[in-house]
Design a protein around this motif. Sequence first.
Motif, PDB file in Angstrom:
ATOM      1  N   ILE A  60     -44.722 -36.021  17.707  1.00 15.89           N
ATOM      2  CA  ILE A  60     -45.565 -36.635  17.017  1.00 15.89           C
ATOM      3  C   ILE A  60     -46.814 -37.517  17.729  1.00 15.89           C
ATOM      4  N   TYR A 113     -57.952 -36.941  25.589  1.00 13.68           N
ATOM      5  CA  TYR A 113     -59.024 -36.414  25.192  1.00 13.68           C
ATOM      6  C   TYR A 113     -60.443 -36.931  24.955  1.00 13.68           C
ATOM      7  N   GLU A 114     -60.183 -37.810  23.505  1.00 18.62           N
ATOM      8  CA  GLU A 114     -60.909 -38.597  23.878  1.00 18.62           C
ATOM      9  C   GLU A 114     -61.555 -39.107  24.357  1.00 18.62           C
ATOM     10  N   GLY A 116     -50.260 -29.838  12.045  1.00 17.20           N
ATOM     11  CA  GLY A 116     -49.900 -30.623  11.428  1.00 17.20           C
ATOM     12  C   GLY A 116     -49.100 -30.186   9.706  1.00 17.20           C
ATOM     13  N   ILE A 145     -54.243 -32.417  -0.703  1.00 13.46           N
ATOM     14  CA  ILE A 145     -54.310 -32.580   1.069  1.00 13.46           C
ATOM     15  C   ILE A 145     -54.422 -33.556   1.554  1.00 13.46           C
ATOM     16  N   GLY A 146     -55.141 -32.802   2.712  1.00 13.11           N
ATOM     17  CA  GLY A 146     -54.291 -33.978   4.159  1.00 13.11           C
ATOM     18  C   GLY A 146     -54.932 -33.475   5.531  1.00 13.11           C
ATOM     19  N   GLU A 189     -50.518 -39.249   3.510  1.00 12.12           N
ATOM     20  CA  GLU A 189     -51.120 -39.137   5.522  1.00 12.12           C
ATOM     21  C   GLU A 189     -49.871 -38.669   6.338  1.00 12.12           C
TER      22      GLU A 189
END
Length: 217
Positions: free
Chosen positions: A40, A50-51, A102, A174-175, A194
């Motif tokens: 991770i 990437y950003e 994920g 959800i996540g 999370e």
Amino acid sequence: MLNEIREAVLRGDLDAARRATADALADGIAPGEILNDALIAAMDVVGEEYESGIRFIPEMLISAEAMKSAMTVLRPVLAEAGIEPRGRIVLGTVEGDLHDIGKDLVGMMLEGAGFEVIDLGVEVAAERFVDAVREHRPNLVGMSALLTTTMVYMPEVIRALEDAGLRDSVRVIIGGAPVTAEYADEIGADGYAEDAAGAVRLATRLIGGRGSGKGEG
Ligand code: B12
């Protein structure tokens, strides 16, 4: 050794990632440590690069493949603890979204914790969630989204479950990176976690003591 795994994922070297992961396991490094501190952690670097424009989509993809390759070695070890299914979950990445690392991890950890996981894959439309709930009668529905543009599809799935008269038979969790607990509240989901370990705690709490592997409805 963890560094070797990280480097292999960053280079997108599938063989090296798998080999280094197997070596680390053989050396007695805990699977959770390999997952969090090497795999991770590497994907976080990939995202940052990437950003900032250092890395492009093909390189992001090949790193993702290297992580998946490492996960083939890690999966059986993480799932080893599983015995009787204590609940059933239908899991998928929502419509328009291709990110599945994920979601796969959440599925793996839930399997390891004794849940039966029905994985619908990626780009799952609301009707497919509904059909799967009808067919498999799960205790839980889990949705993953990694894009701000696809997380807004989650309430549509909840609405579709309501329209089909199935909403009360399942708990919806959800996540995904852009998702928050506040968003879960806002759209009427039953919970948010999370990370994969949090997903296991959440799922366990939501099914309470009644996890028989059978759905409610
Ligand atoms: C790998 C990757 C890709 C790969 C995906 C490969 C694959 N098979 O999954 C590829 C190259 C295909 C890709 C494509 C794109 N991507 Co991308 N991608 C990533 C990257 C680098 C890593 C994601 C990942 O796997 N993380 C590791 C896993 C373990 O973490 P996770 O997914 O968050 O999951 C954990 C938790 O969120 C939680 N969780 C997840 N799901 C669930 C579900 C439940 C029920 C629960 C309880 C918990 C839970 O538990 C998991 C385990 O701990 C992220 C950056 C980042 N660091 O997040 C960008 C990122 C998500 N991508 C991004 C973008 C923009 C894109 C593209 C639009 C790029 C483009 N212009 O084409 C496309 C969209 C394609 C599509 N339609 O989906 C942006 C999203 C921005 C935004 N806020 O919307 C990010 C954040 C990069 C960035 N910093 O800009 N991507």
